[in-house]
Each structure stands twice: as C-alpha cells, then as structure tokens.
Design an enzyme around this catalytic site. Structure first.
Site, PDB file in Angstrom:
ATOM      1  N   LYS A   1       7.464   0.748  -3.691  1.00 44.29           N
ATOM      2  CA  LYS A   1       7.388  -0.314  -2.680  1.00 44.29           C
ATOM      3  C   LYS A   1       6.034  -1.011  -2.733  1.00 44.29           C
ATOM      4  O   LYS A   1       5.933  -2.227  -2.574  1.00 44.29           O
ATOM      5  CB  LYS A   1       7.632   0.273  -1.287  1.00 44.29           C
ATOM      6  CG  LYS A   1       7.415  -0.720  -0.124  1.00 44.29           C
ATOM      7  CD  LYS A   1       8.263  -1.979  -0.269  1.00 44.29           C
ATOM      8  CE  LYS A   1       8.363  -2.774   1.030  1.00 44.29           C
ATOM      9  NZ  LYS A   1       7.092  -3.171   1.628  1.00 44.29           N
TER      10      LYS A   1
ATOM     11  N   GLU B   1       5.292  -9.217  -5.412  1.00 44.09           N
ATOM     12  CA  GLU B   1       5.552 -10.234  -4.384  1.00 44.09           C
ATOM     13  C   GLU B   1       4.336 -11.136  -4.184  1.00 44.09           C
ATOM     14  O   GLU B   1       4.459 -12.368  -4.103  1.00 44.09           O
ATOM     15  CB  GLU B   1       5.912  -9.535  -3.081  1.00 44.09           C
ATOM     16  CG  GLU B   1       5.958 -10.405  -1.849  1.00 44.09           C
ATOM     17  CD  GLU B   1       6.003  -9.584  -0.574  1.00 44.09           C
ATOM     18  OE1 GLU B   1       5.279  -9.919   0.381  1.00 44.09           O
ATOM     19  OE2 GLU B   1       6.756  -8.587  -0.529  1.00 44.09           O
TER      20      GLU B   1
END
Length: 524
Positions: free
Chosen positions: A206, A213
């Site tokens: 993550k 991202e």
C-alpha cells in the site's frame, strides 16, 4: 438512533476503531453487506454523527450498526466465546486510524481485552516495520495482527476499496470471506483483495501504491499546466482530451485521469466563487500532504528508494515537488530573490488545428510512458523489498488488487501487465525492464514523445520535474556507457574507493578491485 455503549448488544461480527471518514465509510460498507458492526471512537460526537448517517442511508440497515465510546464495551459486544476451543469464533477488530503512536496506544488498550485467536486488522497507512513490531507484540498474547492497506480514499472505503492484507495464512483464511465481500469488484466480479504475504508486506505494498500514486499525480498536474499555460488549451478542452484518453487507448480506465476530466468541468456549487474557467484556477498551488506529517507514505516511499537502492526517480521527483509546493509564502520570497523568467507560452500554441492534434497525440503517448514508467519503478521497489524481507510478494497479485477501488487503477495498463507478470514466481523479476522485454519495448515506444513534451517544458521554463525524471530514467537505464566513470575516478582519488576496468566489470554491486595512487603520479 440506537443507544451508544448499549451493554445489551452481544452479537456484533466486526468492531471498527475510528469513526472518521475512512472508518465511517467502512462501517457503512460492512453493514450494507449484512455484517453487524460495532463502531468505536473516543469522541462521542463522531460516533453520533456516524450513527445518524447509518440511519439516513437508505442502503444501510441502522439496526446493524451499534456505537461505542468504550473499547471494553465494544469487545464485550461480540458473542460470548465458547469454552470449546474448536468452536471458538475469533473476534475481528478493524482499526481505521492515523499511523503512529495512536495505534500503539490502542494496541496497549485492546490486547488485554481480547483472547487467544482474536484478529486485529490495522487498516490505516503504516510504516511496515512498525506493523511487524505490533505483530510480534500481539503474537505473544496469541492474537493475530494484520497490517492491511486500504486503497481508494474515503469514497472507496464506503463503496468498496482495494485491500492488501499482510498476515499469516491462518488469519487470511478466516478473513477471506469477509474481505472478499467488502472489497471492490472487477467488472467480472473478482474481488480486489488477495493475501499479499506475511509480516508488513500488506502495508508495504500500500505504501508503494501511494508512491506510484504521487508520481502519477505529479505527472498529470505537470501536463495539465503545460496544456493550459504553454499550449493554450482551455480547461474544458483539456477535460475533453482527458476524457478521450480515459475512454480509449493505453490510458483507458485510469482513475486519476477519470476524476481529472470531471474535476476540470466543475464550475459551481460548494459555496465557492469559481473562475469562469473552472475551480482549478481558484485553488492555491500548495500541496501539504506528507509535509504536514498527516500522511507518511510518500516520505516512506522516498526513504525506501534510497535504502533499498532502487531507481525510482519519478516517485522521488514527485515528492520533491510537494515539498517545494507546500510553503507558498516561502516560495514567493525565493522567487523574488531569484527573479528568473516565469513559465511562458510555447511556440506550439500557435500551430494550426491539424498540427496541434498531432502534437496532442504525442502528449498522450508521453503521459502514458511517464505513468507506465512510474508503475515499473514502484513495482521494482516492491520486488526488491520482498526479496530482502522474504515476503514472496507476487507482482501479478499487486496488479490484480489494483484493478478497481484504488487511486492507481489503470485498466489498459493492468491488462497489459497481468499476463506478463503471471509468468513469474514471487521472487522474480528483480528488474522488470531486464526480465520482461515486452515491457521494455512498450516503454521505448514512448521515448520520443516524452522527449518532445519535456523539450516544450524546458523551452518555456515550465515546471515538470516528474516528466523530466521519467525521461531521464529511460535515458539513464538505456545508456550503455554512462558518464559515471569520471565520478569513479574522483571517488578513488580522494577516498580510495577502487574501480573496475572497462569491459571487466563483475556482475552485481561489488566494489571494484583497482586503485590508482593519483597523488604520487608526476604532475598530479
């Protein structure tokens, strides 16, 4: 609205600690899927607000949601444990909290209340080593501690996130039916949750998801500015262009491009007086996330790049731009002192329609290449960490869980990656561009376009660090003879660092065997 801290409640399936935007979204999501949920927060107002939302949400049965301001009462609201160990059903408590000391405090409070076999799922963003420390502490008491990344922001938390649990296989098997029920689904109905591996692997994946991202966000803000200020497109035109990319081509189904074209069309509402050209022109150019310590994943990703010795310049450049961006007043004073040119129009802004359309096709290819490159860089970090920590993370698993419910969803890229990654086991490939020539060839196709786009940025003084880093990444890894031989000379001169001889370098990162005593040479 149901009573808070009702001691008569004794049948909850899931306890959720934290009733903010993420925890609240998960509470409503879980209850919408039929789970009886107990939501806890030390702030009574937060619990009351969430209970009110459950009552007003037509998709949620408010009778499935119970509120608590006492951890002890939350734990006691689970069905009483059976005396027969074989019939014991583990409690599941999900944490949705900011990373750091608050989670340690909750762990200290909740472990004495739980019993052997119970499961705690930390669904916040957390530094993977902290997760492993907490797992060891919980294991001493016979409790399973799961470090699980939850992707997609508060809206996905409400409607179905991508999830990356890192835990024992036993914990995964018990959690699997719940997580698959709650997770985002692909159009084919496949849940975007899989067992990532042991230890801190779930939070690690993550974390790097967020690093990728950040690179994508930087690439897109840089290209939006180039299109608007340097090439003269209105935000409506850029919105239409982004929508065309989102609908078809190599960036089809890219989440950030999808919300980007919608955001650029937003012109009214929300109590904000917007510019005629859209809300974006009214927003200050100041990104504080990570710099304000509210979100650690970008900083941690940059740290991992350095400490794992993996080349990921687009991710690093995106983080640096956030740092520069974060203090607008300081930046303005620096600009006064430097007094250098500000970004200007590009000569390409005056092109005729046919030529401009051709240029916009080039921009499309360049953005695809930069976004593809950021994926490759992030996945290389995951591979290296997995090998170092012996987690056995499979890259195909990462791509599968990123197909829906997460910020870096990019349908066409996932479809391209998946069959290629499925050929490899969990310990391969260490270097994607070395091991998978199909991906190297795909990235190479974008080189000229990236070069053209970054040339426009250079010529117009436009700010484009992630686009530049993406191009330099390709140039560097493609260069058979880098300029670093002179760096080796100087390192050996002042530090006796040794060097390899041309054509005789050994495989890997081993130090060279040769040294020259420069100071003893005549004329040196």
């Amino acid at each position: 609205m149901a009573d808070i801290d009702n001691e008569k409640v004794n049948d909850i399936e899931i306890g959720i600690v934290g009733s903010g935007s993420m925890g609240g979204g998960m509470t409503l999501l879980f209850s919408q899927n039929g789970s009886r949920v107990g939501c806890y927060d030390y702030e009574k107002e937060a619990v009351e607000k969430l209970m009110k939302e459950a009552k007003e949400d037509e998709n949620v049965d408010e009778n499935l949601v119970h509120g608590f301001t006492s951890l002890e009462k939350l734990v006691n609201a689970f069905p009483k444990a059976s005396k027969d160990e074989k019939d014991k059903k583990p409690r599941i408590v999900v944490l949705s909290m900011p990373h750091g000391k608050g989670v340690d405090k909750i762990e200290d409070q909740i472990l004495p209340l739980l019993e052997k076999g119970d499961i705690v799922v930390d669904g916040g963003n957390e530094w993977w080593a902290e997760t492993e420390h907490r797992q060891a502490k919980a294991k001493d008491k016979g409790i399973q501690w799961v470090g699980m990344g939850v992707s997609g922001g508060y809206q996905s938390a409400r409607h179905g996130p991508s999830m990356s649990p890192g835990c024992t296989k036993e914990a995964w098997e018990y959690l699997k039916p719940y997580l698959e029920k709650w997770a985002a689904k692909t159009p084919e109905g496949e849940p975007c949750v899989m067992h990532i591996g042991p230890g801190g692997s779930g939070h690690y994946v993550k974390m790097i998801h967020n690093g990728i991202e950040h690179a994508h966000l930087s690439i897109l803000c840089e290209v939006r500015a180039l299109l608007h200020y340097q090439l003269g497109l209105s935000n409506d035109e850029i919105s239409n262009l982004f929508e065309s990319w989102w609908k078809d081509g190599p960036l089809r189904g890219n989440f950030l491009i999808g919300i980007g074209f919608k955001g650029l069309r937003f012109k009214e509402g929300g109590g904000i007086e917007h510019a005629q050209d859209g809300i974006v022109e009214k927003i200050e150019d100041k990104v504080t996330q990570d710099v304000d310590l509210s979100e650690g994943t970008g900083t941690w990703s940059a740290k991992e790049i350095a400490e794992r010795h993996v080349a990921a310049p687009a991710i690093a450049a995106a983080h640096q731009l956030r740092i520069i961006s974060s203090d607008k007043q300081e930046r303005s004073k620096v600009a006064d002192n430097l007094n250098l040119p500000q970004p200007s129009k590009a000569k390409e802004a005056k092109l005729e329609k046919a030529e401009k359309d051709k240029l916009l096709d080039t921009v499309h290819t360049a953005v695809y290449g930069a976004i593809l490159g950021a994926f490759i860089q992030g996945l290389d970090i995951i591979t290296k960490a997995s090998q170092d920590q012996k987690w056995n993370v499979e890259l195909a698993t990462c791509i599968k869980i990123w197909r829906q419910g997460c910020i870096i969803q990019s349908d066409a890229i996932a479809e391209f990656f998946l069959p290629l990654f499925e050929k490899f086991g969990p310990s391969e490939p260490l270097n994607i561009l070395k091991s998978i020539p199909e991906i190297a060839k795909e990235l190479a196709k974008t080189y000229d376009a990236q070069k053209k786009l970054y040339t426009i940025a250079i010529e117009t003084d436009a700010v484009a660090p992630a686009l530049g880093a993406s191009l330099e990444y390709i140039k560097s890894i493609n260069c058979r003879d880098l300029n670093t031989n002179f760096q080796e000379l100087e390192l050996d001169y002042f530090g006796h660092h040794n060097y390899d001889l041309k054509g005789k370098a050994e495989k890997g990162h081993e130090k060279g065997k040769y040294h020259t005593e420069f100071a003893k040479m005549p004329g040196v």
